[in-house]
Design an enzyme around this catalytic site. Structure first.
Site, PDB file in Angstrom:
ATOM      1  N   LYS A  61       0.827  -1.208   0.000  1.00 43.50           N
ATOM      2  CA  LYS A  61       0.000   0.000   0.000  1.00 43.50           C
ATOM      3  C   LYS A  61       0.857   1.252   0.000  1.00 43.50           C
ATOM      4  CE  LYS A  61      -2.867   2.692   3.181  1.00 43.50           C
ATOM      5  NZ  LYS A  61      -1.818   3.693   3.505  1.00 43.50           N
ATOM      6  N   ASN A  62       1.865   1.303   0.879  1.00 45.85           N
ATOM      7  CA  ASN A  62       2.655   2.523   1.013  1.00 45.85           C
ATOM      8  C   ASN A  62       3.495   2.819  -0.222  1.00 45.85           C
ATOM      9  OD1 ASN A  62       1.672   3.087   3.586  1.00 45.85           O
ATOM     10  ND2 ASN A  62       3.264   1.889   4.592  1.00 45.85           N
ATOM     11  N   ARG A  65       0.411  15.122  11.907  1.00 46.64           N
ATOM     12  CA  ARG A  65       1.572  14.734  11.103  1.00 46.64           C
ATOM     13  C   ARG A  65       1.897  15.912  10.186  1.00 46.64           C
ATOM     14  NH1 ARG A  65      -0.421   9.144   8.684  1.00 46.64           N
ATOM     15  NH2 ARG A  65      -2.430  10.190   8.786  1.00 46.64           N
ATOM     16  N   CYS A  81      -6.011   8.727   8.192  1.00 43.56           N
ATOM     17  CA  CYS A  81      -6.167   8.200   9.552  1.00 43.56           C
ATOM     18  C   CYS A  81      -5.966   9.295  10.592  1.00 43.56           C
ATOM     19  CB  CYS A  81      -5.156   7.077   9.811  1.00 43.56           C
ATOM     20  SG  CYS A  81      -5.549   5.552   8.940  1.00 43.56           S
ATOM     21  N   ARG A 130      -9.552   0.693   3.792  1.00 43.97           N
ATOM     22  CA  ARG A 130      -8.650   1.578   3.057  1.00 43.97           C
ATOM     23  C   ARG A 130      -7.342   0.888   2.698  1.00 43.97           C
ATOM     24  NH1 ARG A 130      -6.558   5.569   6.251  1.00 43.97           N
ATOM     25  NH2 ARG A 130      -5.236   5.904   4.447  1.00 43.97           N
ATOM     26  N   ASP A 150       3.665   1.154  11.918  1.00 52.40           N
ATOM     27  CA  ASP A 150       2.426   0.589  11.391  1.00 52.40           C
ATOM     28  C   ASP A 150       2.149  -0.824  11.908  1.00 52.40           C
ATOM     29  OD1 ASP A 150       1.707   2.829  10.004  1.00 52.40           O
ATOM     30  OD2 ASP A 150       2.259   2.081   8.029  1.00 52.40           O
TER      31      ASP A 150
END
Length: 419
Positions: A22-23, A122, A117, A398, A305
């Site tokens: 995903k990242n 951040r 999220c 997601r 994560d």
């Protein structure tokens, strides 16, 4: 309202395959803007976030054709807009990667402030610092980030703190800047390397990804390419944590074992048996879990994560474990309270959670406050006595590809319902 119903206390057995990272995907898809041509992407995770990025590209004039559930052709030669639609971008933090790619393509960009999220602030100050040193002007008005430049110029940029997002975003802009850009104190995560490899396959000149210093020599033109995204380190780690918490024997396929070492070592410390193959990892847990100490840190350290998932394992381990969060210090507050409602014994003091292991967790109604917290609560439900309802599962959807189907194939009793 959608929710997950999990009936627990069943061990997991069988095989599961992790999808594309995903990242990496959420950086590579915006990077296609830099190619005046067609990119064919494979091993794309079939998740909400990638579909949302495809929608953003289409809204800006690009053509996106799905070849299969996990592959797509993206043609950005028809791209006409340098503004990402607010209604799409406001829901997803990674939409800010379009700033770097649009600056490189058009010399201007307009994207909403980051969403996604909600586990703490951040900031994007390091992104802005990098863009400005490359010669862009940045302003923020009414929740929108505007970036403009008359020409990006290579620069020496030292990030004040290690930031995955800033490393990616500035890298995207720098590939089209004139001359040499040197980025220091950069993130070294696997998806940083994957993005660099993707850009290099398009004709970029990037060296040093995966180390503390990345050097980028700007090029005038980037062309289309065919590329397969790396496997998802965190998805694989989530399944490894699930079998560690519940017990059982599971082969996790489509992994790069080197990327998993930081997770593997901690699960072994806790009592799981881990067998490593070329592109798969088997996790076996039969006995009682043991306490451990974990501190999250940038790669190659233990990933933030995976913090919530390993906390579930700690909750069921004999003894007192300590979990220190060095990346997002407010990440504890959402899911730890939910775990406590299931019988966990967790005390938070600043950046450290002290977890005293309990014999059992018990089913309860809990709320997923973010993506990884949601995954952790699913793991808790799988290992708990009774039935757990996980609300607000849109966060989980997601970032996890077919989570219900993959867990069901391992013997889990989990289903999705809608009130």
């Amino acid at each position: 309202m959608k929710k997950l119903i999990v009936n627990g206390a069943e061990q997991l057995y069988g095989e599961v395959s992790s999808g594309g990272a995903k990242n990496a995907a959420v950086a590579i898809i915006p990077a296609t803007v830099l190619a005046r041509g067609r990119c064919v992407l494979e091993n794309v995770p079939d998740i909400h976030d990638t579909e949302l990025l495809f929608s953003m590209l289409r809204a800006m004039g690009a053509t996106v054709e799905k070849l299969s559930r996990t592959s797509a052709i993206i043609d950005t030669s028809t791209l006409t807009e340098s503004t990402v639609p607010y209604e799409l971008s406001k829901h997803m933090r990674a939409s800010y990667y379009f700033i770097g790619s649009l600056l490189g393509r058009f010399g201007q960009a307009c994207v909403s402030m980051p969403g996604g999220c909600n586990f703490g602030v951040r900031p994007i100050d390091q992104h802005i610092k990098g863009f400005e040193l490359l010669g862009a002007e940045i302003r923020i008005e009414n929740g929108l980030i505007y970036a403009d430049t008359e020409g990006l110029q290579g620069a020496h940029i030292y990030f004040d703190q290690v930031s995955v997002g800033a490393t990616i975003n500035v890298m995207l802009a720098a590939v089209k800047a004139s001359g040499m850009t040197v980025l220091e104190n950069v993130a070294k995560e696997p998806h940083i390397v994957d993005l660099a490899n993707f850009l290099n396959s398009m004709g970029a000149d990037i060296r040093g990804a995966g180390t503390d210093v990345i050097k980028i020599r700007g090029v005038d033109v980037l062309h289309g390419t065919d590329y397969s995204i790396i496997p998802d380190q965190i998805e694989a780690g989530t399944y490894m944590a699930a079998v560690t918490a519940t017990g059982g024997n599971v082969l996790v396929q489509n992994v790069i074992p080197k990327h998993m070492e930081c997770i593997t070592s901690k699960l072994e410390e806790m009592g799981a048996k881990v067998i490593v193959f070329d592109d798969a990892i088997r996790v076996i847990r039969t006995g009682k879990l043991r306490w451990t100490t974990v501190k999250t840190s940038p790669y190659p350290g233990f990933p933030t994560d995976m913090q919530a998932q390993v906390c579930v394992c700690m909750s069921l381990a004999k003894g007192t474990s300590r979990l220190t969060e060095s990346v997002y210090e407010t990440r504890f507050f959402g899911y730890c309270a939910e775990l406590e409602s299931m019988g966990a014994n967790i005390k938070i003091n600043g950046k450290t959670a002290t977890v005293v292991g309990v014999e059992e967790l018990y089913g309860a109604t809990v709320f997923a406050h973010d993506l990884r917290a949601g995954a952790a609560l699913v793991i808790a439900g799988l290992s708990a006595q009774g039935t757990t309802q996980v609300e607000d599962i849109h966060y989980v959807e997601r970032g996890y590809e077919d989570l219900i189907g993959k867990l069901t194939a391992l013997g889990a009793d989990i289903r999705r319902v809608e009130d």
